[in-house]
Design a protein around this motif. Structure first.
Motif, PDB file in Angstrom:
ATOM      1  N   GLY A 142       0.844  -1.184   0.000  1.00 42.30           N
ATOM      2  CA  GLY A 142       0.000   0.000   0.000  1.00 42.30           C
ATOM      3  C   GLY A 142       0.881   1.235   0.000  1.00 42.30           C
ATOM      4  N   CYS A 143       0.986   1.910  -1.153  1.00 45.60           N
ATOM      5  CA  CYS A 143       1.932   3.016  -1.310  1.00 45.60           C
ATOM      6  C   CYS A 143       1.418   4.274  -0.603  1.00 45.60           C
ATOM      7  CB  CYS A 143       2.179   3.287  -2.789  1.00 45.60           C
ATOM      8  SG  CYS A 143       3.081   1.948  -3.606  1.00 45.60           S
ATOM      9  N   LYS A 144       2.169   4.717   0.382  1.00 44.28           N
ATOM     10  CA  LYS A 144       1.862   5.914   1.165  1.00 44.28           C
ATOM     11  C   LYS A 144       3.090   6.200   2.023  1.00 44.28           C
ATOM     12  CE  LYS A 144      -0.375   3.053   4.685  1.00 44.28           C
ATOM     13  NZ  LYS A 144      -1.608   2.811   5.450  1.00 44.28           N
ATOM     14  N   LEU A 145       3.035   7.250   2.804  1.00 42.14           N
ATOM     15  CA  LEU A 145       4.129   7.555   3.712  1.00 42.14           C
ATOM     16  C   LEU A 145       4.346   6.382   4.674  1.00 42.14           C
ATOM     17  CD1 LEU A 145       6.147   9.712   4.726  1.00 42.14           C
ATOM     18  CD2 LEU A 145       4.367  10.476   6.310  1.00 42.14           C
ATOM     19  N   GLY A 146       5.584   5.911   4.772  1.00 40.68           N
ATOM     20  CA  GLY A 146       5.900   4.775   5.625  1.00 40.68           C
ATOM     21  C   GLY A 146       5.946   3.450   4.903  1.00 40.68           C
ATOM     22  N   ILE A 148       7.835   2.360   2.474  1.00 41.80           N
ATOM     23  CA  ILE A 148       9.165   1.803   2.201  1.00 41.80           C
ATOM     24  C   ILE A 148       9.640   0.966   3.383  1.00 41.80           C
ATOM     25  CG2 ILE A 148      11.593   2.375   1.789  1.00 41.80           C
ATOM     26  CD1 ILE A 148      10.582   4.879   0.280  1.00 41.80           C
ATOM     27  N   ASN A 149       9.536   1.524   4.576  1.00 43.79           N
ATOM     28  CA  ASN A 149       9.950   0.783   5.771  1.00 43.79           C
ATOM     29  C   ASN A 149       9.142  -0.499   5.930  1.00 43.79           C
ATOM     30  OD1 ASN A 149      11.259   0.619   8.531  1.00 43.79           O
ATOM     31  ND2 ASN A 149       9.110   0.726   9.125  1.00 43.79           N
ATOM     32  N   GLN A 150       7.834  -0.402   5.790  1.00 44.44           N
ATOM     33  CA  GLN A 150       6.977  -1.574   5.941  1.00 44.44           C
ATOM     34  C   GLN A 150       7.326  -2.652   4.917  1.00 44.44           C
ATOM     35  OE1 GLN A 150       5.723  -1.265   8.962  1.00 44.44           O
ATOM     36  NE2 GLN A 150       3.572  -1.592   8.423  1.00 44.44           N
ATOM     37  N   THR A 151       7.604  -2.214   3.694  1.00 43.63           N
ATOM     38  CA  THR A 151       7.905  -3.171   2.628  1.00 43.63           C
ATOM     39  C   THR A 151       9.234  -3.859   2.857  1.00 43.63           C
ATOM     40  OG1 THR A 151       6.671  -1.770   1.085  1.00 43.63           O
ATOM     41  CG2 THR A 151       8.086  -3.469   0.134  1.00 43.63           C
ATOM     42  N   LEU A 152      10.254  -3.102   3.237  1.00 46.73           N
ATOM     43  CA  LEU A 152      11.572  -3.704   3.453  1.00 46.73           C
ATOM     44  C   LEU A 152      11.555  -4.655   4.648  1.00 46.73           C
ATOM     45  CD1 LEU A 152      13.985  -0.737   2.671  1.00 46.73           C
ATOM     46  CD2 LEU A 152      13.229  -2.599   1.181  1.00 46.73           C
ATOM     47  N   LEU A 153      10.813  -4.306   5.689  1.00 42.95           N
ATOM     48  CA  LEU A 153      10.666  -5.228   6.815  1.00 42.95           C
ATOM     49  C   LEU A 153       9.984  -6.526   6.369  1.00 42.95           C
ATOM     50  CD1 LEU A 153       9.555  -2.799   9.679  1.00 42.95           C
ATOM     51  CD2 LEU A 153      11.697  -4.099   9.586  1.00 42.95           C
ATOM     52  N   THR A 154       8.952  -6.387   5.568  1.00 43.23           N
ATOM     53  CA  THR A 154       8.229  -7.566   5.081  1.00 43.23           C
ATOM     54  C   THR A 154       9.115  -8.423   4.189  1.00 43.23           C
ATOM     55  OG1 THR A 154       6.122  -6.374   5.175  1.00 43.23           O
ATOM     56  CG2 THR A 154       6.202  -8.347   3.796  1.00 43.23           C
ATOM     57  N   LEU A 155       9.848  -7.789   3.288  1.00 48.17           N
ATOM     58  CA  LEU A 155      10.745  -8.529   2.402  1.00 48.17           C
ATOM     59  C   LEU A 155      11.826  -9.266   3.190  1.00 48.17           C
ATOM     60  CD1 LEU A 155      11.201  -5.984  -0.516  1.00 48.17           C
ATOM     61  CD2 LEU A 155       9.968  -8.160  -0.615  1.00 48.17           C
ATOM     62  N   GLU A 156      12.349  -8.618   4.227  1.00 47.21           N
ATOM     63  CA  GLU A 156      13.386  -9.264   5.040  1.00 47.21           C
ATOM     64  C   GLU A 156      12.828 -10.491   5.748  1.00 47.21           C
ATOM     65  OE1 GLU A 156      16.962 -10.200   6.754  1.00 47.21           O
ATOM     66  OE2 GLU A 156      16.515  -8.805   5.110  1.00 47.21           O
ATOM     67  N   LYS A 157      11.607 -10.370   6.286  1.00 45.91           N
ATOM     68  CA  LYS A 157      10.988 -11.514   6.951  1.00 45.91           C
ATOM     69  C   LYS A 157      10.736 -12.650   5.960  1.00 45.91           C
ATOM     70  CE  LYS A 157       8.942 -13.849  10.203  1.00 45.91           C
ATOM     71  NZ  LYS A 157       9.735 -14.468  11.301  1.00 45.91           N
ATOM     72  N   LEU A 158      10.226 -12.327   4.777  1.00 51.37           N
ATOM     73  CA  LEU A 158       9.989 -13.365   3.768  1.00 51.37           C
ATOM     74  C   LEU A 158      11.292 -14.023   3.334  1.00 51.37           C
ATOM     75  CD1 LEU A 158       7.265 -11.613   1.586  1.00 51.37           C
ATOM     76  CD2 LEU A 158       6.948 -13.661   3.000  1.00 51.37           C
ATOM     77  N   LYS A 159      12.354 -13.240   3.238  1.00 52.97           N
ATOM     78  CA  LYS A 159      13.665 -13.792   2.881  1.00 52.97           C
ATOM     79  C   LYS A 159      14.139 -14.777   3.937  1.00 52.97           C
ATOM     80  CE  LYS A 159      18.402 -12.379   1.731  1.00 52.97           C
ATOM     81  NZ  LYS A 159      19.313 -11.203   1.584  1.00 52.97           N
ATOM     82  N   ILE A 181       3.754   5.850  -5.614  1.00 48.06           N
ATOM     83  CA  ILE A 181       4.092   4.582  -6.269  1.00 48.06           C
ATOM     84  C   ILE A 181       5.538   4.568  -6.752  1.00 48.06           C
ATOM     85  CG2 ILE A 181       3.624   3.089  -8.254  1.00 48.06           C
ATOM     86  CD1 ILE A 181       0.685   3.823  -8.004  1.00 48.06           C
ATOM     87  N   THR A 182       5.929   5.556  -7.524  1.00 47.74           N
ATOM     88  CA  THR A 182       7.272   5.560  -8.114  1.00 47.74           C
ATOM     89  C   THR A 182       8.380   5.640  -7.075  1.00 47.74           C
ATOM     90  OG1 THR A 182       6.476   6.467 -10.208  1.00 47.74           O
ATOM     91  CG2 THR A 182       8.816   6.760  -9.704  1.00 47.74           C
ATOM     92  N   PRO A 183       8.320   6.568  -6.111  1.00 48.22           N
ATOM     93  CA  PRO A 183       9.402   6.592  -5.125  1.00 48.22           C
ATOM     94  C   PRO A 183       9.468   5.326  -4.270  1.00 48.22           C
ATOM     95  CG  PRO A 183       7.676   8.169  -4.546  1.00 48.22           C
ATOM     96  CD  PRO A 183       7.391   7.707  -5.923  1.00 48.22           C
ATOM     97  N   THR A 184       8.311   4.731  -3.973  1.00 47.68           N
ATOM     98  CA  THR A 184       8.324   3.485  -3.203  1.00 47.68           C
ATOM     99  C   THR A 184       8.962   2.368  -4.010  1.00 47.68           C
ATOM    100  OG1 THR A 184       6.291   4.170  -2.055  1.00 47.68           O
ATOM    101  CG2 THR A 184       6.903   1.853  -1.915  1.00 47.68           C
ATOM    102  N   ARG A 185       8.573   2.248  -5.271  1.00 46.18           N
ATOM    103  CA  ARG A 185       9.154   1.202  -6.125  1.00 46.18           C
ATOM    104  C   ARG A 185      10.659   1.380  -6.262  1.00 46.18           C
ATOM    105  NH1 ARG A 185      11.049   1.146 -10.938  1.00 46.18           N
ATOM    106  NH2 ARG A 185      10.199   3.204 -11.464  1.00 46.18           N
ATOM    107  N   LYS A 186      11.104   2.624  -6.524  1.00 48.61           N
ATOM    108  CA  LYS A 186      12.533   2.863  -6.723  1.00 48.61           C
ATOM    109  C   LYS A 186      13.354   2.515  -5.482  1.00 48.61           C
ATOM    110  CE  LYS A 186      12.365   6.371 -10.363  1.00 48.61           C
ATOM    111  NZ  LYS A 186      12.675   7.780 -10.725  1.00 48.61           N
ATOM    112  N   ALA A 187      12.790   2.784  -4.307  1.00 44.07           N
ATOM    113  CA  ALA A 187      13.512   2.476  -3.072  1.00 44.07           C
ATOM    114  C   ALA A 187      13.550   0.979  -2.781  1.00 44.07           C
ATOM    115  CB  ALA A 187      12.868   3.210  -1.897  1.00 44.07           C
ATOM    116  N   VAL A 188      12.492   0.280  -3.161  1.00 39.05           N
ATOM    117  CA  VAL A 188      12.363  -1.134  -2.827  1.00 39.05           C
ATOM    118  C   VAL A 188      13.016  -2.042  -3.858  1.00 39.05           C
ATOM    119  CG1 VAL A 188      10.647  -2.998  -2.613  1.00 39.05           C
ATOM    120  CG2 VAL A 188      10.284  -0.804  -1.450  1.00 39.05           C
ATOM    121  N   GLU A 189      13.002  -1.645  -5.114  1.00 40.95           N
ATOM    122  CA  GLU A 189      13.438  -2.516  -6.210  1.00 40.95           C
ATOM    123  C   GLU A 189      14.822  -3.131  -6.000  1.00 40.95           C
ATOM    124  OE1 GLU A 189      13.095  -2.558 -11.089  1.00 40.95           O
ATOM    125  OE2 GLU A 189      12.723  -0.711  -9.959  1.00 40.95           O
ATOM    126  N   PRO A 190      15.822  -2.401  -5.480  1.00 39.06           N
ATOM    127  CA  PRO A 190      17.139  -3.029  -5.289  1.00 39.06           C
ATOM    128  C   PRO A 190      17.141  -4.199  -4.309  1.00 39.06           C
ATOM    129  CG  PRO A 190      17.323  -0.638  -5.205  1.00 39.06           C
ATOM    130  CD  PRO A 190      15.864  -0.958  -5.169  1.00 39.06           C
TER     131      PRO A 190
END
Length: 211
Positions: A142-146, A148-159, A181-190
């Motif tokens: 869900g793209c909004k303020l915060g 990026i942090n939520q997504t990276l935490l989720t990705l780390e747990k899934l990893k 959408i774009t800034p969240t994707r750009k931060a998360v994609e790497p």
């Protein structure tokens, strides 16, 4: 084929994505079904928007066809069940999902909130995913303020679980969130696994999600 659709948080757009995917699959003549095994926050008729959206997308009318546990309280399943002096039977939940998938080629399982939402006092959504080892994991952001942090935490747990997502959906649930959408994707994609399919979905964007 089993697909477990989880999210970074509640109200990230899991149901919108799930309904869009199942509608596209059925329109293409594919053998598929979408489930919302646990639903919380029911109206007086015992329904809610999530249940109705998935039923409508599949031209179904009976909530029992897609849902096993439904509770009135809009809260985590552990709390919603406790409010009705109940406890989710996690083994029954896993087996029900498996049985529902046996008569179709693709079965979508929509989870509840994010990975750490408690289904019971000792069993979380991530445990549900662990108990479904053959399922692909799709992640809705869900793209909004915060986000990026939520997504990276989720990705780390899934990893850590060995279940990195095969698809990720950067979704705007309100028109004012389209610009996130774009800034969240750009931060998360790497941080995404190579080969993870990326979808960017503006609010109410009409898009086929099975490409």
């Amino acid at each position: 084929m089993l697909i477990f659709i989880t999210a970074t948080d509640t109200d990230a757009g899991k149901t919108w994505v799930t309904a869009s995917v199942i509608r596209a699959m059925l329109s293409d003549g594919k053998s598929a079904k979408a489930l919302k095994p646990i639903a919380c926050g029911l109206d007086e008729a015992g329904r809610n928007e999530d249940i109705d959206a998935l039923l409508s997308a599949q031209s179904l009318s009976d909530a029992d066809q897609i849902s096993l546990y439904r509770y009135a309280l809009p809260a985590a399943p552990s709390q919603a069940a406790a409010a009705e002096d109940q406890v989710v039977d996690t083994e029954k939940l896993v087996q029900w999902c498996k049985a529902q998938s046996e008569n179709v080629d693709t079965c979508l399982i929509e989870g509840v909130g994010g990975l750490m939402v408690p289904i019971t006092d000792s069993w979380l959504v991530n445990d549900w995913i662990d108990a479904t080892p053959d399922a692909e994991v799709w992640l809705v952001v869900g793209c909004k303020l915060g986000a990026i942090n939520q997504t990276l935490l989720t990705l780390e747990k899934l990893k850590q679980m060995g279940r990195s997502p095969t698809r990720i959906f950067f979704n705007a649930t309100k028109p004012e969130f389209n610009d996130w959408i774009t800034p969240t994707r750009k931060a998360v994609e790497p941080f995404l696994n190579q080969g993870c399919t990326i979808h960017c979905l503006e609010f109410e964007e009409a898009v086929l999600l099975t490409d």
